[in-house]
Design a protein around this motif. Structure first.
Motif, PDB file in Angstrom:
ATOM      1  N   HIS A   1      57.897 -42.454  93.512  1.00  0.00           N
ATOM      2  CA  HIS A   1      58.602 -42.248  92.239  1.00  0.00           C
ATOM      3  C   HIS A   1      57.766 -41.286  91.405  1.00  0.00           C
ATOM      4  O   HIS A   1      56.547 -41.457  91.297  1.00  0.00           O
ATOM      5  CB  HIS A   1      58.763 -43.566  91.469  1.00  0.00           C
ATOM      6  N   SER A   2      58.408 -40.297  90.811  1.00  0.00           N
ATOM      7  CA  SER A   2      57.660 -39.351  89.982  1.00  0.00           C
ATOM      8  C   SER A   2      58.584 -38.771  88.918  1.00  0.00           C
ATOM      9  O   SER A   2      59.744 -38.478  89.191  1.00  0.00           O
ATOM     10  CB  SER A   2      57.085 -38.217  90.846  1.00  0.00           C
ATOM     11  N   PRO A   3      58.069 -38.570  87.707  1.00  0.00           N
ATOM     12  CA  PRO A   3      58.862 -37.888  86.682  1.00  0.00           C
ATOM     13  C   PRO A   3      58.809 -36.369  86.830  1.00  0.00           C
ATOM     14  O   PRO A   3      59.515 -35.658  86.122  1.00  0.00           O
ATOM     15  CB  PRO A   3      58.182 -38.331  85.380  1.00  0.00           C
ATOM     16  N   ASP A   4      57.975 -35.883  87.743  1.00  0.00           N
ATOM     17  CA  ASP A   4      57.768 -34.442  87.929  1.00  0.00           C
ATOM     18  C   ASP A   4      58.505 -33.982  89.184  1.00  0.00           C
ATOM     19  O   ASP A   4      58.167 -34.383  90.300  1.00  0.00           O
ATOM     20  CB  ASP A   4      56.264 -34.158  88.062  1.00  0.00           C
ATOM     21  N   GLU A   5      59.521 -33.130  88.998  1.00  0.00           N
ATOM     22  CA  GLU A   5      60.310 -32.674  90.144  1.00  0.00           C
ATOM     23  C   GLU A   5      59.477 -31.840  91.110  1.00  0.00           C
ATOM     24  O   GLU A   5      59.615 -31.970  92.326  1.00  0.00           O
ATOM     25  CB  GLU A   5      61.511 -31.864  89.668  1.00  0.00           C
ATOM     26  N   SER A   6      58.613 -30.981  90.588  1.00  0.00           N
ATOM     27  CA  SER A   6      57.796 -30.152  91.471  1.00  0.00           C
ATOM     28  C   SER A   6      56.843 -30.997  92.311  1.00  0.00           C
ATOM     29  O   SER A   6      56.609 -30.707  93.484  1.00  0.00           O
ATOM     30  CB  SER A   6      57.003 -29.126  90.648  1.00  0.00           C
TER      31      SER A   6
ATOM     32  N   ALA B   1      62.658 -36.568 104.729  1.00  0.00           N
ATOM     33  CA  ALA B   1      62.697 -37.260 103.433  1.00  0.00           C
ATOM     34  C   ALA B   1      63.879 -36.759 102.617  1.00  0.00           C
ATOM     35  O   ALA B   1      64.281 -35.602 102.718  1.00  0.00           O
ATOM     36  CB  ALA B   1      61.398 -37.037 102.666  1.00  0.00           C
ATOM     37  N   GLU B   2      64.428 -37.653 101.804  1.00  0.00           N
ATOM     38  CA  GLU B   2      65.546 -37.324 100.924  1.00  0.00           C
ATOM     39  C   GLU B   2      65.101 -37.471  99.482  1.00  0.00           C
ATOM     40  O   GLU B   2      64.551 -38.512  99.091  1.00  0.00           O
ATOM     41  CB  GLU B   2      66.733 -38.250 101.200  1.00  0.00           C
ATOM     42  N   LEU B   3      65.309 -36.437  98.681  1.00  0.00           N
ATOM     43  CA  LEU B   3      64.914 -36.444  97.278  1.00  0.00           C
ATOM     44  C   LEU B   3      66.125 -36.749  96.411  1.00  0.00           C
ATOM     45  O   LEU B   3      67.134 -36.047  96.469  1.00  0.00           O
ATOM     46  CB  LEU B   3      64.312 -35.091  96.895  1.00  0.00           C
ATOM     47  N   LEU B   4      66.022 -37.804  95.611  1.00  0.00           N
ATOM     48  CA  LEU B   4      67.119 -38.229  94.742  1.00  0.00           C
ATOM     49  C   LEU B   4      66.673 -38.138  93.289  1.00  0.00           C
ATOM     50  O   LEU B   4      65.559 -38.556  92.941  1.00  0.00           O
ATOM     51  CB  LEU B   4      67.536 -39.670  95.066  1.00  0.00           C
ATOM     52  N   ALA B   5      67.546 -37.603  92.450  1.00  0.00           N
ATOM     53  CA  ALA B   5      67.257 -37.487  91.020  1.00  0.00           C
ATOM     54  C   ALA B   5      67.977 -38.590  90.263  1.00  0.00           C
ATOM     55  O   ALA B   5      69.100 -38.979  90.604  1.00  0.00           O
ATOM     56  CB  ALA B   5      67.691 -36.113  90.495  1.00  0.00           C
ATOM     57  N   GLY B   6      67.330 -39.109  89.231  1.00  0.00           N
ATOM     58  CA  GLY B   6      67.926 -40.158  88.413  1.00  0.00           C
ATOM     59  C   GLY B   6      67.453 -40.038  86.977  1.00  0.00           C
ATOM     60  O   GLY B   6      66.830 -39.051  86.584  1.00  0.00           O
ATOM     61  N   ARG B   7      67.753 -41.042  86.187  1.00  0.00           N
ATOM     62  CA  ARG B   7      67.371 -41.056  84.778  1.00  0.00           C
ATOM     63  C   ARG B   7      66.673 -42.366  84.462  1.00  0.00           C
ATOM     64  O   ARG B   7      67.041 -43.424  84.965  1.00  0.00           O
ATOM     65  CB  ARG B   7      68.593 -40.926  83.870  1.00  0.00           C
TER      66      ARG B   7
ATOM     67  N   GLY C   1      66.044 -43.796  80.985  1.00  0.00           N
ATOM     68  CA  GLY C   1      66.230 -43.540  79.563  1.00  0.00           C
ATOM     69  C   GLY C   1      66.584 -42.081  79.350  1.00  0.00           C
ATOM     70  O   GLY C   1      67.512 -41.547  79.941  1.00  0.00           O
ATOM     71  N   ARG C   2      65.798 -41.387  78.539  1.00  0.00           N
ATOM     72  CA  ARG C   2      66.033 -39.968  78.296  1.00  0.00           C
ATOM     73  C   ARG C   2      65.271 -39.082  79.272  1.00  0.00           C
ATOM     74  O   ARG C   2      65.457 -37.863  79.268  1.00  0.00           O
ATOM     75  CB  ARG C   2      65.624 -39.610  76.863  1.00  0.00           C
ATOM     76  N   SER C   3      64.406 -39.667  80.059  1.00  0.00           N
ATOM     77  CA  SER C   3      63.564 -38.884  80.963  1.00  0.00           C
ATOM     78  C   SER C   3      64.157 -38.862  82.365  1.00  0.00           C
ATOM     79  O   SER C   3      64.771 -39.835  82.818  1.00  0.00           O
ATOM     80  CB  SER C   3      62.146 -39.467  81.017  1.00  0.00           C
ATOM     81  N   ALA C   4      63.952 -37.744  83.045  1.00  0.00           N
ATOM     82  CA  ALA C   4      64.377 -37.631  84.439  1.00  0.00           C
ATOM     83  C   ALA C   4      63.342 -38.296  85.333  1.00  0.00           C
ATOM     84  O   ALA C   4      62.145 -38.323  85.021  1.00  0.00           O
ATOM     85  CB  ALA C   4      64.547 -36.164  84.824  1.00  0.00           C
ATOM     86  N   THR C   5      63.797 -38.829  86.441  1.00  0.00           N
ATOM     87  CA  THR C   5      62.908 -39.418  87.424  1.00  0.00           C
ATOM     88  C   THR C   5      63.374 -39.014  88.806  1.00  0.00           C
ATOM     89  O   THR C   5      64.575 -38.809  89.030  1.00  0.00           O
ATOM     90  CB  THR C   5      62.871 -40.959  87.301  1.00  0.00           C
ATOM     91  N   PHE C   6      62.431 -38.890  89.724  1.00  0.00           N
ATOM     92  CA  PHE C   6      62.736 -38.412  91.067  1.00  0.00           C
ATOM     93  C   PHE C   6      62.185 -39.406  92.085  1.00  0.00           C
ATOM     94  O   PHE C   6      61.066 -39.900  91.955  1.00  0.00           O
ATOM     95  CB  PHE C   6      62.146 -37.022  91.288  1.00  0.00           C
ATOM     96  N   GLU C   7      63.004 -39.680  93.068  1.00  0.00           N
ATOM     97  CA  GLU C   7      62.718 -40.721  94.056  1.00  0.00           C
ATOM     98  C   GLU C   7      62.761 -40.103  95.452  1.00  0.00           C
ATOM     99  O   GLU C   7      63.666 -39.338  95.773  1.00  0.00           O
ATOM    100  CB  GLU C   7      63.762 -41.827  93.916  1.00  0.00           C
TER     101      GLU C   7
ATOM    102  N   ALA D   1      49.172 -40.959 100.766  1.00  0.00           N
ATOM    103  CA  ALA D   1      47.839 -41.389 100.327  1.00  0.00           C
ATOM    104  C   ALA D   1      46.778 -40.359 100.725  1.00  0.00           C
ATOM    105  O   ALA D   1      45.862 -40.061  99.958  1.00  0.00           O
ATOM    106  CB  ALA D   1      47.513 -42.757 100.923  1.00  0.00           C
ATOM    107  N   ALA D   2      46.901 -39.801 101.940  1.00  0.00           N
ATOM    108  CA  ALA D   2      45.946 -38.790 102.395  1.00  0.00           C
ATOM    109  C   ALA D   2      46.000 -37.541 101.535  1.00  0.00           C
ATOM    110  O   ALA D   2      44.975 -36.913 101.258  1.00  0.00           O
ATOM    111  CB  ALA D   2      46.221 -38.436 103.858  1.00  0.00           C
ATOM    112  N   PHE D   3      47.196 -37.179 101.080  1.00  0.00           N
ATOM    113  CA  PHE D   3      47.358 -35.992 100.259  1.00  0.00           C
ATOM    114  C   PHE D   3      47.165 -36.266  98.770  1.00  0.00           C
ATOM    115  O   PHE D   3      47.285 -35.354  97.944  1.00  0.00           O
ATOM    116  CB  PHE D   3      48.752 -35.386 100.476  1.00  0.00           C
ATOM    117  N   GLY D   4      46.890 -37.508  98.416  1.00  0.00           N
ATOM    118  CA  GLY D   4      46.675 -37.839  97.012  1.00  0.00           C
ATOM    119  C   GLY D   4      47.911 -37.689  96.157  1.00  0.00           C
ATOM    120  O   GLY D   4      47.829 -37.247  95.000  1.00  0.00           O
ATOM    121  N   MET D   5      49.058 -38.073  96.697  1.00  0.00           N
ATOM    122  CA  MET D   5      50.320 -37.951  95.968  1.00  0.00           C
ATOM    123  C   MET D   5      50.888 -39.333  95.657  1.00  0.00           C
ATOM    124  O   MET D   5      50.739 -40.251  96.453  1.00  0.00           O
ATOM    125  CB  MET D   5      51.332 -37.160  96.800  1.00  0.00           C
ATOM    126  N   PRO D   6      51.547 -39.476  94.509  1.00  0.00           N
ATOM    127  CA  PRO D   6      51.773 -38.458  93.459  1.00  0.00           C
ATOM    128  C   PRO D   6      50.532 -38.276  92.592  1.00  0.00           C
ATOM    129  O   PRO D   6      49.754 -39.206  92.407  1.00  0.00           O
ATOM    130  CB  PRO D   6      52.926 -39.039  92.649  1.00  0.00           C
TER     131      PRO D   6
END
Length: 257
Positions: A29-34, A50-56, A58-64, A80-85
């Motif tokens: 889960h990340s609020p940053d699309e990039s 992997a499938e990227l899904l956009a959602g909301r 509240g007023r902020s966008a979130t990406f799953e 985890a190896a890449f240190g993401m997110p």
């Protein structure tokens, strides 16, 4: 069982089987699309669709980011190896939009150092092969009277950690020094320490396994067994329906005759 229930049963079973086979899990889960896009690209490069899904939220966008349930353990290991997110970093833009409250000289220099470091990190991570960059800048504190005057003015210094793919770094240490020194006024390239660390990608499990005459992807044995069982059940139900239809047809002919 009534005659109206027989055709529905195999269809319902087939739908249930496909629902079981299509199970997926959220691994990020990340609020940053990039950042979500970078994570998806990293998984794709290492064989995890992997499938990227956009959602909301509240007023902020979130990406799953969702992957097949069988791929979820490896996807989490890779992330985890890449240190993401990664946590959001404060660059020069964040510094300009900072608080208008009066800050001490030390606090102001700390904010400037963090903003410059964030910008340099983003520049380094834009280089192919660099997974993660960390830059730490230190400025002398002699300008603040609270710390007293220093006999010898100390120049700024920097230390840089680069995590990269492959055994060899994607760029030379001198190139890193020049890039970091060029972004900080008064910083000499000789005062930039550089440390490289290769990212160890978790090894994938055996890619394929055998099940009778079938060769399938590792982790797909259960799904194939379920699919075969449902397929056999559908065939058996259709055969029974066909036999029952013939019986009814013979009875109708017999009574009609």
């Amino acid at each position: 069982m009534s005659r109206y229930q027989r055709p529905i049963t195999p269809v319902a079973a087939l739908v249930a089987a496909w629902a079981l086979l299509g199970c997926s899990e959220t691994v990020l889960h990340s609020p940053d699309e990039s950042e979500a896009n970078r994570a998806a690209a990293a998984l794709e490069r290492h064989g995890v669709p992997a499938e990227l899904l956009a959602g909301r939220n509240g007023r902020s966008a979130t990406f799953e980011l969702r992957v097949d349930a069988a791929d979820a353990p490896r996807a989490r290991e890779l992330l985890a190896a890449f240190g993401m997110p990664r946590a959001e970093r404060a660059g020069a833009a964040a510094l300009a939009a900072g608080s208008s409250l009066v800050s001490s000289p030390v606090e102001e220099r700390a904010r400037i150092a963090a903003a410059l470091a964030g910008d340099v990190e983003q520049s380094l991570e834009a280089i192919d092969g660099v997974v993660e960059a960390r830059v730490h800048l230190t400025f002398p504190l002699a300008e603040d009277s609270a710390f007293g005057a220093e006999a010898v003015a100390r120049p700024p210094r920097a230390s840089t950690l680069l995590r990269h793919l492959g055994d060899a770094p994607p760029l030379a240490a001198d190139d890193v020094r020049r890039l970091v020194a060029g972004a900080v006024d008064g910083l000499a390239a000789a005062d930039v320490d550089v440390v490289f660390r290769p990212v160890r990608v978790p090894p994938a499990a055996d890619g394929w396994e055998s099940l009778g005459p079938f060769v399938l992807r590792a982790g797909g044995r259960t799904a194939l067994v379920v699919l075969l069982a449902v397929g056999l059940g559908v065939v058996a139900a259709l055969a029974a329906l066909l036999v029952w239809s013939r019986v009814l047809l013979r009875r109708a002919r017999r009574h009609g005759g």
